[in-house]
Design an enzyme around this catalytic site. Sequence first.
Site, PDB file in Angstrom:
ATOM      1  N   ASP A  99       0.868  -1.179   0.000  1.00  0.00           N
ATOM      2  CA  ASP A  99       0.000   0.000   0.000  1.00  0.00           C
ATOM      3  C   ASP A  99       0.901   1.224   0.000  1.00  0.00           C
ATOM      4  O   ASP A  99       1.374   1.663   1.037  1.00  0.00           O
ATOM      5  CB  ASP A  99      -0.908  -0.026   1.223  1.00  0.00           C
ATOM      6  N   CYS A 113      -4.758   4.777  -3.387  1.00  0.00           N
ATOM      7  CA  CYS A 113      -6.098   5.376  -3.313  1.00  0.00           C
ATOM      8  C   CYS A 113      -6.195   6.487  -4.353  1.00  0.00           C
ATOM      9  O   CYS A 113      -6.722   7.559  -4.097  1.00  0.00           O
ATOM     10  CB  CYS A 113      -6.405   5.876  -1.907  1.00  0.00           C
TER      11      CYS A 113
END
Length: 113
Positions: free
Chosen positions: A25, A78
Amino acid sequence: AKGGASSDNLEGRYPPGIYDRIICDVPCSGDGTLRKMPEVWKQWHPDYGVKLHSLQLQIALRGLALLKVGGIMCYSTCTFNPIEDEAVVGELLRRCGGAVRLLDAKERLPHLT
């Protein structure tokens, strides 16, 4: 030298090929969160993703190095920016020359489709 934070010590601390699964991530421009986090607009700039691309790639390459043969790494951001998503994944595939491949998550996570 013992006890220092050299790259040799990092290699010993995290030897290659030891993990079955890795979630990578990475830091990103965050444009995928603009609707629920409007304050991101104040920091966002079109070039932000371009500036993050090399760091994202470096983190993902390290993730792959720590992965066992046959292991699975999930690359996550994101953002909707293809420079931070598809371009990073494409460069990983190019640099690894067939040693890694994309998996279709539909079979593993059918409830997400």
